[in-house]
Design a protein around this motif. Structure first.
Motif, PDB file in Angstrom:
ATOM      1  N   ILE A   1     -63.828  19.555 -19.961  1.00 23.80           N
ATOM      2  CA  ILE A   1     -64.003  18.804 -21.204  1.00 23.80           C
ATOM      3  C   ILE A   1     -62.847  19.193 -22.120  1.00 23.80           C
ATOM      4  N   THR A   2     -62.557  18.365 -23.085  1.00 20.84           N
ATOM      5  CA  THR A   2     -61.343  18.523 -23.878  1.00 20.84           C
ATOM      6  C   THR A   2     -61.276  19.872 -24.584  1.00 20.84           C
ATOM      7  N   SER A   3     -62.369  20.308 -25.197  1.00 19.06           N
ATOM      8  CA  SER A   3     -62.335  21.575 -25.939  1.00 19.06           C
ATOM      9  C   SER A   3     -62.073  22.750 -25.007  1.00 19.06           C
ATOM     10  N   THR A   4     -62.677  22.744 -23.840  1.00 12.99           N
ATOM     11  CA  THR A   4     -62.467  23.833 -22.879  1.00 12.99           C
ATOM     12  C   THR A   4     -61.049  23.798 -22.338  1.00 12.99           C
ATOM     13  N   TRP A   5     -60.554  22.610 -22.061  1.00 13.64           N
ATOM     14  CA  TRP A   5     -59.172  22.476 -21.595  1.00 13.64           C
ATOM     15  C   TRP A   5     -58.193  23.052 -22.620  1.00 13.64           C
ATOM     16  N   ARG A   6     -58.410  22.719 -23.883  1.00 12.08           N
ATOM     17  CA  ARG A   6     -57.491  23.205 -24.916  1.00 12.08           C
ATOM     18  C   ARG A   6     -57.513  24.730 -25.007  1.00 12.08           C
ATOM     19  N   HIS A   7     -58.685  25.308 -24.883  1.00 13.43           N
ATOM     20  CA  HIS A   7     -58.781  26.773 -24.952  1.00 13.43           C
ATOM     21  C   HIS A   7     -58.014  27.423 -23.811  1.00 13.43           C
ATOM     22  N   TRP A   8     -58.279  26.986 -22.572  1.00 11.45           N
ATOM     23  CA  TRP A   8     -57.655  27.648 -21.429  1.00 11.45           C
ATOM     24  C   TRP A   8     -56.196  27.258 -21.255  1.00 11.45           C
ATOM     25  N   ALA A   9     -55.831  26.061 -21.720  1.00 10.25           N
ATOM     26  CA  ALA A   9     -54.405  25.710 -21.728  1.00 10.25           C
ATOM     27  C   ALA A   9     -53.643  26.643 -22.645  1.00 10.25           C
ATOM     28  N   ASP A  10     -54.223  26.936 -23.804  1.00  7.50           N
ATOM     29  CA  ASP A  10     -53.591  27.881 -24.728  1.00  7.50           C
ATOM     30  C   ASP A  10     -53.489  29.267 -24.099  1.00  7.50           C
TER      31      ASP A  10
ATOM     32  N   ALA B   1     -53.190  29.939 -21.022  1.00  6.03           N
ATOM     33  CA  ALA B   1     -52.198  29.890 -19.949  1.00  6.03           C
ATOM     34  C   ALA B   1     -50.798  29.568 -20.446  1.00  6.03           C
ATOM     35  N   GLY B   2     -50.631  29.403 -21.761  1.00  6.88           N
ATOM     36  CA  GLY B   2     -49.317  29.097 -22.303  1.00  6.88           C
ATOM     37  C   GLY B   2     -48.876  27.666 -22.067  1.00  6.88           C
ATOM     38  N   VAL B   3     -49.840  26.743 -21.979  1.00 12.91           N
ATOM     39  CA  VAL B   3     -49.551  25.327 -21.737  1.00 12.91           C
ATOM     40  C   VAL B   3     -49.723  24.545 -23.036  1.00 12.91           C
ATOM     41  N   SER B   4     -48.775  23.682 -23.340  1.00 14.09           N
ATOM     42  CA  SER B   4     -48.805  22.907 -24.582  1.00 14.09           C
ATOM     43  C   SER B   4     -49.871  21.817 -24.526  1.00 14.09           C
ATOM     44  N   THR B   5     -50.824  21.854 -25.472  1.00 15.49           N
ATOM     45  CA  THR B   5     -51.821  20.797 -25.531  1.00 15.49           C
ATOM     46  C   THR B   5     -51.305  19.589 -26.318  1.00 15.49           C
TER      47      THR B   5
ATOM     48  N   MET C   1     -39.160  37.055 -22.309  1.00 14.75           N
ATOM     49  CA  MET C   1     -39.913  36.622 -23.478  1.00 14.75           C
ATOM     50  C   MET C   1     -40.772  35.403 -23.120  1.00 14.75           C
ATOM     51  N   VAL C   2     -42.079  35.598 -23.079  1.00 15.24           N
ATOM     52  CA  VAL C   2     -43.015  34.535 -22.720  1.00 15.24           C
ATOM     53  C   VAL C   2     -44.248  34.636 -23.606  1.00 15.24           C
ATOM     54  N   PRO C   3     -44.985  33.533 -23.779  1.00 12.70           N
ATOM     55  CA  PRO C   3     -46.175  33.572 -24.636  1.00 12.70           C
ATOM     56  C   PRO C   3     -47.265  34.468 -24.052  1.00 12.70           C
ATOM     57  N   VAL C   4     -48.128  34.977 -24.923  1.00 14.89           N
ATOM     58  CA  VAL C   4     -49.301  35.734 -24.479  1.00 14.89           C
ATOM     59  C   VAL C   4     -50.126  34.861 -23.538  1.00 14.89           C
ATOM     60  N   GLY C   5     -50.572  35.447 -22.430  1.00 11.27           N
ATOM     61  CA  GLY C   5     -51.414  34.726 -21.480  1.00 11.27           C
ATOM     62  C   GLY C   5     -50.671  34.096 -20.328  1.00 11.27           C
ATOM     63  N   THR C   6     -49.338  34.224 -20.289  1.00 12.66           N
ATOM     64  CA  THR C   6     -48.576  33.678 -19.170  1.00 12.66           C
ATOM     65  C   THR C   6     -48.899  34.472 -17.906  1.00 12.66           C
TER      66      THR C   6
ATOM     67  N   ASP D   1     -51.912  38.954 -17.038  1.00 19.24           N
ATOM     68  CA  ASP D   1     -51.441  37.947 -17.984  1.00 19.24           C
ATOM     69  C   ASP D   1     -50.572  38.666 -19.012  1.00 19.24           C
ATOM     70  N   SER D   2     -49.476  38.052 -19.385  1.00 19.28           N
ATOM     71  CA  SER D   2     -48.541  38.696 -20.304  1.00 19.28           C
ATOM     72  C   SER D   2     -49.167  38.865 -21.685  1.00 19.28           C
ATOM     73  N   GLY D   3     -48.564  39.773 -22.475  1.00 25.85           N
ATOM     74  CA  GLY D   3     -49.116  40.017 -23.799  1.00 25.85           C
ATOM     75  C   GLY D   3     -48.130  40.695 -24.729  1.00 25.85           C
ATOM     76  N   ASN D   4     -48.672  41.418 -25.701  1.00 26.76           N
ATOM     77  CA  ASN D   4     -47.848  42.070 -26.723  1.00 26.76           C
ATOM     78  C   ASN D   4     -48.421  43.452 -27.028  1.00 26.76           C
ATOM     79  N   THR D   5     -48.943  44.132 -25.999  1.00 27.19           N
ATOM     80  CA  THR D   5     -49.525  45.453 -26.179  1.00 27.19           C
ATOM     81  C   THR D   5     -48.475  46.530 -25.951  1.00 27.19           C
ATOM     82  N   GLY D   6     -48.774  47.744 -26.407  1.00 20.00           N
ATOM     83  CA  GLY D   6     -47.842  48.850 -26.244  1.00 20.00           C
ATOM     84  C   GLY D   6     -46.661  48.739 -27.194  1.00 20.00           C
ATOM     85  N   ARG D   7     -45.555  49.370 -26.803  1.00 15.53           N
ATOM     86  CA  ARG D   7     -44.358  49.392 -27.661  1.00 15.53           C
ATOM     87  C   ARG D   7     -43.592  48.083 -27.489  1.00 15.53           C
ATOM     88  N   SER D   8     -44.081  47.068 -28.154  1.00 16.80           N
ATOM     89  CA  SER D   8     -43.571  45.712 -27.990  1.00 16.80           C
ATOM     90  C   SER D   8     -43.395  45.075 -29.356  1.00 16.80           C
ATOM     91  N   GLY D   9     -42.224  44.477 -29.565  1.00 18.66           N
ATOM     92  CA  GLY D   9     -41.960  43.825 -30.841  1.00 18.66           C
ATOM     93  C   GLY D   9     -42.330  42.363 -30.851  1.00 18.66           C
TER      94      GLY D   9
END
Length: 342
Positions: free
Chosen positions: A69-78, A80-84, A211-216, A291-299
């Motif tokens: 469904i659209t709302s679930t797709w938008r959540h998991w697309a985000d 996964a780093g996919v543009s809605t 450099m990739v979005p969180v969740g890649t 999945d990629s993120g921004n934890t630890g010593r990361s700017g």
């Protein structure tokens, strides 16, 4: 397989041809059509849509091969780093993008539920039934066209999954084809990576930042056994670790994974938002491990990749550039241990 000997003697000292086909990018059915995850996704597609990536449910917003469904797709697309904006509903996305989103969704389900396969169909069909035996034996929302109880759907799903798993003869396909020099895979989806991105200057010590979005999705560049994981779910700077007297417990890698290959290669992946493997797991080349993120010593959100042989850290760029190019690269006498740009 003499992985390190092949890499050091063949990849680095001569010209290497790498005719690889990656299932996490490149000319393959989908980025996730590999390993146990590939069988799970195939099972979901079979039961939800018959494998039709363009289908839309009548009278509802469920769409695509996985019937999001659209709302679930938008959540998991985000996630996964996919543009809605580019893909507002599942059926507007090409197959490999739908698989990428569903892969992130399933990986999260498994990570949150001790990797129990039987949980996947329950959450996919009617999440409220998880841990509730009474609801398991009810038909959820029959007005929407459902005819199976949650337990009946789970049974049918598991039967289909086991049939597909048996069809692999006990060997689920790995995520990268095997070349005579060993088994290698890209660390991220192919559509993200460019030679320019890989060959840019990085640290003053050997490593690679992507450099990739969180969740890649993050993939293992080759196989081995998970030797170490860290689960420090904080950002170094946000919790005050970058001071002369930092608080106890600061970990520079954040949420990270180190995989040890028997031939001596250790590959480490830092700053993740979520790990999908644990210590002792046997890892296949190209397996979705984090999945990629921004934890630890990361700017900023990124994947930090390190490779060591016998404790000596060296630059991963030449190997990664070769994998992206898919053909040849000119090696040098020894792997570079500083500079890390070419």
């Amino acid at each position: 397989m003499r992985l390190i000997a092949a890499f050091l003697a063949t990849c680095v000292m001569s010209v290497l041809s790498i005719p690889l086909v990656f299932a996490n990018g490149g000319p393959a059915t989908s980025p996730y059509a590999c390993g146990r995850l590939g069988v799970i996704l195939d099972t979901i597609r079979t039961l939800e849509s018959g494998g039709d990536y363009t289908i839309r449910a009548r009278g509802a917003s469920a769409a695509g091969a996985y019937q999001y469904i659209t709302s679930t797709w938008r959540h998991w697309a985000d996630e996964a780093g996919v543009s809605t904006e580019l893909y507002p509903t599942a059926d507007t996305a090409p197959p490999h993008i739908q698989d990428r989103v569903a892969g992130a969704n399933v990986s999260a389900i498994l990570a949150d539920n001790d990797n129990l396969i039987e949980v996947v169909p329950v959450i996919w069909y009617y999440p409220a039934a998880l841990g509730n035996p009474e609801i398991m034996d009810q038909i959820p929302m029959p007005s929407a066209g459902n005819v199976l109880t949650v337990r009946e759907y789970q049974t049918r799903w598991l039967d289909t999954y086991n049939e597909k798993l048996a069809a692999t003869d006990g060997e689920t396909p790995t995520c990268a084809a095997t070349d005579v020099t060993g088994e290698w895979a890209l660390p991220l989806p192919r559509e993200i990576l460019t030679v320019e991105m890989l060959s840019a200057p990085h640290h003053t010590y050997p490593a690679l930042d992507l450099m990739v979005p969180v969740g890649t999705p993050v993939f293992a560049i080759t196989g081995g056994r998970v030797d170490r994981v860290t689960n420090w779910n904080y950002n170094w700077w946000a919790v005050g670790c970058g001071v002369s007297r930092p608080p106890a417990g600061c970990q520079s890698c954040g949420i990270g994974i180190t995989i040890q290959h028997p031939d001596g290669l250790r590959h480490t992946y830092c700053h993740n938002s979520r790990n999908h493997v644990t210590v002792g797991d046997e890892i296949a080349p190209g397996q979705h491990i984090a999945d990629s993120g921004n934890t630890g010593r990361s700017g900023a959100a990124h994947l930090h990749l390190e490779m060591r042989v016998d404790g000596r850290r060296f630059c991963p760029q030449q190997l990664m550039v070769a994998l992206v190019g898919g053909n040849q690269f000119a090696g040098v006498a020894n792997p570079p241990t500083q500079g890390c740009s070419f």
